[in-house]
Design a protein around this motif. Structure first.
Motif, PDB file in Angstrom:
ATOM      1  N   VAL A 138       0.830  -1.204   0.000  1.00  0.00           N
ATOM      2  CA  VAL A 138       0.000   0.000   0.000  1.00  0.00           C
ATOM      3  C   VAL A 138       0.867   1.257   0.000  1.00  0.00           C
ATOM      4  O   VAL A 138       0.628   2.195  -0.771  1.00  0.00           O
ATOM      5  CB  VAL A 138      -0.953  -0.005   1.217  1.00  0.00           C
ATOM      6  CG1 VAL A 138      -1.689   1.330   1.324  1.00  0.00           C
ATOM      7  CG2 VAL A 138      -1.960  -1.142   1.104  1.00  0.00           C
ATOM      8  N   THR A 139       1.887   1.290   0.848  1.00  0.00           N
ATOM      9  CA  THR A 139       2.752   2.476   0.892  1.00  0.00           C
ATOM     10  C   THR A 139       3.542   2.629  -0.404  1.00  0.00           C
ATOM     11  O   THR A 139       3.731   3.745  -0.895  1.00  0.00           O
ATOM     12  CB  THR A 139       3.718   2.414   2.086  1.00  0.00           C
ATOM     13  OG1 THR A 139       4.454   1.187   2.044  1.00  0.00           O
ATOM     14  CG2 THR A 139       2.964   2.499   3.394  1.00  0.00           C
ATOM     15  N   ASP A 140       4.012   1.520  -0.985  1.00  0.00           N
ATOM     16  CA  ASP A 140       4.711   1.599  -2.271  1.00  0.00           C
ATOM     17  C   ASP A 140       3.791   2.175  -3.342  1.00  0.00           C
ATOM     18  O   ASP A 140       4.213   2.972  -4.187  1.00  0.00           O
ATOM     19  CB  ASP A 140       5.196   0.212  -2.709  1.00  0.00           C
ATOM     20  CG  ASP A 140       6.405  -0.257  -1.920  1.00  0.00           C
ATOM     21  OD1 ASP A 140       6.968   0.562  -1.166  1.00  0.00           O
ATOM     22  OD2 ASP A 140       6.776  -1.435  -2.046  1.00  0.00           O
ATOM     23  N   SER A 141       2.525   1.754  -3.325  1.00  0.00           N
ATOM     24  CA  SER A 141       1.566   2.261  -4.303  1.00  0.00           C
ATOM     25  C   SER A 141       1.315   3.752  -4.115  1.00  0.00           C
ATOM     26  O   SER A 141       1.247   4.511  -5.077  1.00  0.00           O
ATOM     27  CB  SER A 141       0.249   1.484  -4.187  1.00  0.00           C
ATOM     28  OG  SER A 141      -0.672   1.910  -5.169  1.00  0.00           O
ATOM     29  N   LEU A 190       3.373   5.858  -2.791  1.00  0.00           N
ATOM     30  CA  LEU A 190       4.598   6.579  -3.139  1.00  0.00           C
ATOM     31  C   LEU A 190       4.815   6.634  -4.644  1.00  0.00           C
ATOM     32  O   LEU A 190       5.099   7.704  -5.205  1.00  0.00           O
ATOM     33  CB  LEU A 190       5.803   5.903  -2.468  1.00  0.00           C
ATOM     34  CG  LEU A 190       5.994   6.157  -0.978  1.00  0.00           C
ATOM     35  CD1 LEU A 190       7.008   5.184  -0.398  1.00  0.00           C
ATOM     36  CD2 LEU A 190       6.445   7.589  -0.738  1.00  0.00           C
ATOM     37  N   ALA A 191       4.701   5.491  -5.309  1.00  0.00           N
ATOM     38  CA  ALA A 191       5.046   5.414  -6.730  1.00  0.00           C
ATOM     39  C   ALA A 191       3.896   5.794  -7.647  1.00  0.00           C
ATOM     40  O   ALA A 191       4.115   6.175  -8.788  1.00  0.00           O
ATOM     41  CB  ALA A 191       5.519   3.997  -7.073  1.00  0.00           C
ATOM     42  N   GLY A 192       2.644   5.690  -7.175  1.00  0.00           N
ATOM     43  CA  GLY A 192       1.507   5.969  -8.032  1.00  0.00           C
ATOM     44  C   GLY A 192       1.242   4.802  -8.975  1.00  0.00           C
ATOM     45  O   GLY A 192       1.759   3.699  -8.812  1.00  0.00           O
ATOM     46  N   ARG A 193       0.413   5.048  -9.981  1.00  0.00           N
ATOM     47  CA  ARG A 193       0.044   3.973 -10.914  1.00  0.00           C
ATOM     48  C   ARG A 193       1.253   3.607 -11.779  1.00  0.00           C
ATOM     49  O   ARG A 193       1.765   4.420 -12.530  1.00  0.00           O
ATOM     50  CB  ARG A 193      -1.140   4.395 -11.773  1.00  0.00           C
ATOM     51  CG  ARG A 193      -0.933   5.668 -12.571  1.00  0.00           C
ATOM     52  CD  ARG A 193      -2.221   6.119 -13.237  1.00  0.00           C
ATOM     53  NE  ARG A 193      -2.015   7.362 -13.993  1.00  0.00           N
ATOM     54  CZ  ARG A 193      -1.811   7.410 -15.302  1.00  0.00           C
ATOM     55  NH1 ARG A 193      -1.757   6.306 -16.006  1.00  0.00           N
ATOM     56  NH2 ARG A 193      -1.636   8.564 -15.903  1.00  0.00           N
ATOM     57  N   SER A 194       1.707   2.399 -11.649  1.00  0.00           N
ATOM     58  CA  SER A 194       2.846   1.906 -12.412  1.00  0.00           C
ATOM     59  C   SER A 194       2.860   0.394 -12.310  1.00  0.00           C
ATOM     60  O   SER A 194       2.201  -0.198 -11.451  1.00  0.00           O
ATOM     61  CB  SER A 194       4.161   2.492 -11.887  1.00  0.00           C
ATOM     62  OG  SER A 194       4.307   2.228 -10.502  1.00  0.00           O
ATOM     63  N   LYS A 195       3.613  -0.254 -13.170  1.00  0.00           N
ATOM     64  CA  LYS A 195       3.660  -1.710 -13.195  1.00  0.00           C
ATOM     65  C   LYS A 195       4.064  -2.255 -11.837  1.00  0.00           C
ATOM     66  O   LYS A 195       5.035  -1.811 -11.240  1.00  0.00           O
ATOM     67  CB  LYS A 195       4.670  -2.177 -14.234  1.00  0.00           C
ATOM     68  CG  LYS A 195       4.284  -1.883 -15.668  1.00  0.00           C
ATOM     69  CD  LYS A 195       5.356  -2.384 -16.621  1.00  0.00           C
ATOM     70  CE  LYS A 195       5.018  -2.055 -18.062  1.00  0.00           C
ATOM     71  NZ  LYS A 195       6.088  -2.511 -18.983  1.00  0.00           N
ATOM     72  N   GLY A 196       3.291  -3.223 -11.356  1.00  0.00           N
ATOM     73  CA  GLY A 196       3.616  -3.871 -10.097  1.00  0.00           C
ATOM     74  C   GLY A 196       3.183  -3.127  -8.861  1.00  0.00           C
ATOM     75  O   GLY A 196       3.361  -3.620  -7.749  1.00  0.00           O
ATOM     76  N   ASN A 197       2.588  -1.957  -9.023  1.00  0.00           N
ATOM     77  CA  ASN A 197       2.171  -1.172  -7.853  1.00  0.00           C
ATOM     78  C   ASN A 197       0.662  -0.951  -7.804  1.00  0.00           C
ATOM     79  O   ASN A 197       0.190  -0.074  -7.082  1.00  0.00           O
ATOM     80  CB  ASN A 197       2.890   0.175  -7.836  1.00  0.00           C
ATOM     81  CG  ASN A 197       4.326   0.044  -7.376  1.00  0.00           C
ATOM     82  OD1 ASN A 197       4.614  -0.480  -6.313  1.00  0.00           O
ATOM     83  ND2 ASN A 197       5.251   0.506  -8.215  1.00  0.00           N
ATOM     84  N   LEU A 198      -0.097  -1.735  -8.580  1.00  0.00           N
ATOM     85  CA  LEU A 198      -1.550  -1.697  -8.502  1.00  0.00           C
ATOM     86  C   LEU A 198      -1.983  -2.809  -7.550  1.00  0.00           C
ATOM     87  O   LEU A 198      -1.886  -3.993  -7.893  1.00  0.00           O
ATOM     88  CB  LEU A 198      -2.184  -1.895  -9.885  1.00  0.00           C
ATOM     89  CG  LEU A 198      -2.260  -0.668 -10.800  1.00  0.00           C
ATOM     90  CD1 LEU A 198      -0.872  -0.235 -11.243  1.00  0.00           C
ATOM     91  CD2 LEU A 198      -3.126  -0.961 -12.019  1.00  0.00           C
ATOM     92  N   VAL A 199      -2.417  -2.464  -6.366  1.00  0.00           N
ATOM     93  CA  VAL A 199      -2.761  -3.456  -5.347  1.00  0.00           C
ATOM     94  C   VAL A 199      -4.173  -3.968  -5.623  1.00  0.00           C
ATOM     95  O   VAL A 199      -5.126  -3.191  -5.696  1.00  0.00           O
ATOM     96  CB  VAL A 199      -2.669  -2.850  -3.937  1.00  0.00           C
ATOM     97  CG1 VAL A 199      -2.991  -3.912  -2.883  1.00  0.00           C
ATOM     98  CG2 VAL A 199      -1.281  -2.274  -3.699  1.00  0.00           C
ATOM     99  N   CYS A 200      -4.295  -5.291  -5.758  1.00  0.00           N
ATOM    100  CA  CYS A 200      -5.577  -5.904  -6.100  1.00  0.00           C
ATOM    101  C   CYS A 200      -5.943  -6.959  -5.063  1.00  0.00           C
ATOM    102  O   CYS A 200      -5.131  -7.830  -4.739  1.00  0.00           O
ATOM    103  CB  CYS A 200      -5.495  -6.541  -7.488  1.00  0.00           C
ATOM    104  SG  CYS A 200      -6.984  -7.433  -7.988  1.00  0.00           S
ATOM    105  N   HIS A 201      -7.171  -6.894  -4.544  1.00  0.00           N
ATOM    106  CA  HIS A 201      -7.720  -7.908  -3.653  1.00  0.00           C
ATOM    107  C   HIS A 201      -8.672  -8.783  -4.465  1.00  0.00           C
ATOM    108  O   HIS A 201      -9.666  -8.283  -5.016  1.00  0.00           O
ATOM    109  CB  HIS A 201      -8.477  -7.259  -2.497  1.00  0.00           C
ATOM    110  CG  HIS A 201      -7.599  -6.544  -1.540  1.00  0.00           C
ATOM    111  ND1 HIS A 201      -8.088  -5.841  -0.445  1.00  0.00           N
ATOM    112  CD2 HIS A 201      -6.241  -6.408  -1.482  1.00  0.00           C
ATOM    113  CE1 HIS A 201      -7.078  -5.314   0.226  1.00  0.00           C
ATOM    114  NE2 HIS A 201      -5.956  -5.636  -0.391  1.00  0.00           N
TER     115      HIS A 201
END
Length: 634
Positions: free
Chosen positions: A384-387, A389-400
């Motif tokens: 969540v914090t990486d997302s 910080l980095a915003g929308r980008s590959k590997g940073n879209l958190v999906c449940h």
């Protein structure tokens, strides 16, 4: 109160019960030497009683009579004083004795060498604007040494004006950090520089003081205004801005009422109601933008608003909810601007101090949900914090991804609107002509119960979004370039299902760009906890998400004498994109500086060419942070 003439000796009065004429005579002589702004009526009554040979409380039984008599004496003295010609600025009318933050100070020309107290007077024209400014700053400094919290000036403007005879006088507008009385400064200016000053206030504060000197009037032509006033400090706003006062709901309402009274005096009716006239009413009556805000406004208008307001509401009924929302945005616009300037992590950190609404239970349920589904809470919080910080980008879209529903996958994201604000979180778009409308205003995207369906959002737009690329919508009229992080909840079956014209390869490619957490266990969460808790979410995510990892570090390699990356390391990062560089910076736990890398478009080739000195001077890193970036580049 300044004396009009030297006080004569008081007559010796020994009678026990003086008549009204005697009281009036004694009071008239006494008040000339009294500061009635510091001396109460009771104290004045006691002094008159003693002067009449009585005990200090001898006039208590006649206090109403004495109050009326004293008022008559003061009005008589003021009338006499006003009728006398003034020869210096000490006698330019009644000064403002109420503490203020802003004053307009007049330094008038005088031909006298001394004032009535024998103090030396100097013509203001003897000094320049800059000297007058320095005199005021010096007077302030010399009178604040004994204060625990010294007064400071925040703004000052010195205007020079010339009489028809060519003699010079000054107007000085001063603004302090808090309200103050001017007497000490006035005495210091006179004692140190021979400047007699008159201090007055304007109802609209510093802006009114500036406007008096900057704007022409029927009695002051443009040619008579100072073309080059002395402004202090160097950051003083332009006079065109400083001469306009702060607009609030309260003073807007006061202005409208003043105009209504003036029109009534001319036999005219109330002016037409405008949308902005509703702002003060909405704020004062605390009418929120809910489903009955229009009814609340009409109820107020019928009760207290008058015919013009009722007619306006009736004619604009459908617009009232939008006007209410606009009014609250106007009222809180400074807070909204400040929030927009904050980073997402700053907003999250600020939410830590919010009031807890769940009794501390939200974090316990969140931890249990993650653990029951085999997820390490630290890893989830870091995702969540990486997302963020980095915003929308590959590997940073958190999906449940759930299996049947009610597994708590939405529960974990439900505090997002509480933290960032309902208006700043873009939720699942509807199937409409413009499904992404409103995305450009968001800070966070939450696709709750999402289905990958090209009939709602095109595959091209979704693919570009997942890579942090630019999106054009609707019909190419709006370009979305922000990096708002994306959080998704969906079902495992729908995560891989084909919708619309999608191919299996397209879906597989999208899934690879997500950081997926699977949820299988159903949970039962109390309603008061299910709503989410701003404080607990922020503390939970930050406490675990920013925990130090103990990954092994790559071996340290020496830099060249120029500070640039050695050639073997340069070759490994030359192909990096800006997103790759930002991920590298986040990996080093320096995510708070990635905005500077994005803003400057730092890709791998540029990063390799930057020295530690460049990272410090151009991108705002600290020396140790710059060394870390260069040393660990692999």
């Amino acid at each position: 109160m300044d004396p009009v003439e030297p006080a004569a000796a008081l007559p010796e009065v020994t009678q026990d019960v003086p008549d009204a004429d005697t009281l009036k005579e004694v009071a008239g002589r006494l008040v000339r030497d009294l500061d009635l702004h510091q001396c109460s009526i009771k104290e004045c009554r006691a002094k008159v009683a003693v002067a009449c040979g009585m005990e200090p409380d001898g006039l208590e039984a006649r206090k109403d009579e004495f109050s009326a008599l004293l008022k008559e004496v003061v009005e008589s003295l003021e009338a006499k004083k006003a009728s006398q010609p003034s020869s210096c600025s000490e006698e330019l009318g009644a000064e403002c004795n109420k503490p203020r933050r802003a004053y307009l100070v007049t330094l008038s020309h005088t031909d006298k060498e001394e004032n009535s107290d024998g103090q030396k007077l100097v013509a203001p024209g003897t000094y320049t604007r800059a000297q007058v400014k320095d005199f005021f700053l010096g007077a302030l400094a010399s009178t604040q040494s004994s204060r625990e919290l010294p007064l400071t000036f925040t703004h000052m403007a010195v205007f020079q004006e010339r009489h028809a005879s060519g003699e010079v006088h000054y107007h000085v507008a001063v603004l302090a950090d808090k309200s103050f009385r001017f007497v000490a400064l006035k005495r210091q200016l006179l004692a140190a520089h021979g400047l007699a000053s008159h201090w007055s206030g304007k109802t609209d504060g510093y802006a009114g003081c500036i406007a008096y000197c900057y704007l022409p009037s029927p009695t002051k032509a443009v040619e008579e205004l100072d073309p080059a006033p002395e402004l202090w400090p160097s950051t003083h706003p332009p006079l065109s801005e400083a001469s306009r006062g702060y607009v609030s709901a309260k003073n807007l309402e006061v202005h409208r009422e003043e105009q209504r009274r003036k029109r009534a005096a001319k036999g005219k009716g109330e002016q037409r109601v405008r949308e902005v006239d509703l702002w003060p009413i909405i704020i004062r009556e605390n009418i929120l933008p809910d489903e009955v805000c229009g009814e609340k406004l009409m109820s107020y208008a019928k009760r207290s608003g008058g015919r013009a307001l009722v007619e306006f509401y009736f004619a604009n009924w459908d617009k009232l909810p939008a006007i209410v929302a606009k009014s609250w945005k106007t009222e809180k616009v400074e807070d909204l601007v400040a929030a927009a300037a904050q980073s997402r992590m700053d907003i999250l950190a600020g939410a830590c101090s919010a009031e807890c609404t769940c009794g501390g239970q939200w974090a316990d349920f969140a931890r249990d949900i993650l653990c029951q589904n085999g997820h390490n809470p630290v890893q989830w919080c870091k995702a969540v914090t990486d997302s963020l910080l980095a915003g929308r980008s590959k590997g940073n879209l958190v999906c449940h991804a759930g299996f049947e529903g009610n597994e708590g996958k939405s529960f974990l994201f439900r505090p997002l609107p509480l933290v960032f604000g309902e208006d700043n979180v873009f939720v699942t778009p509807p199937k409409s002509a413009f499904p992404l409308l409103g995305l450009e205003k968001a800070r966070v995207v939450w696709l709750d119960d999402w289905r990958f369906n090209e009939d709602i959002v095109s595959w091209a737009a979704l693919a570009l979004s997942s890579q942090g690329r630019r999106i054009c919508f609707p019909a190419g009229h709006l370009r979305y370039t922000k990096d708002d992080p994306i959080f998704i909840t969906t079902l495992q079956a729908d995560l891989h299902a084909l919708k619309g014209k999608l191919k299996q390869g397209d879906v597989d490619m999208m899934v690879k760009r997500l950081k997926v957490f699977e949820f299988k266990h159903k949970v039962n969460i109390p309603s008061q906890v299910a709503k989410g808790c701003k404080s607990c979410f922020a503390n939970f995510v930050l406490e675990l998400g920013q925990a130090r990892s103990h990954r092994s570090e790559p071996a340290k390699r020496e830099a060249t004498s120029s500070g640039e990356t050695p050639e073997p390391k340069r070759m490994l990062c030359l192909a990096w994109t800006v997103d790759d560089v930002c991920r590298y910076i986040i990996h080093l736990e320096l995510g708070h500086v990635i905005e500077a890398f994005r803003e400057n478009g730092v890709d791998g080739r540029m990063l390799a060419s930057l020295s530690e000195a460049d990272l410090i001077s151009e991108l705002g890193l600290k020396p140790l942070q710059a060394r870390k970036v260069k040393d660990r580049l692999t």
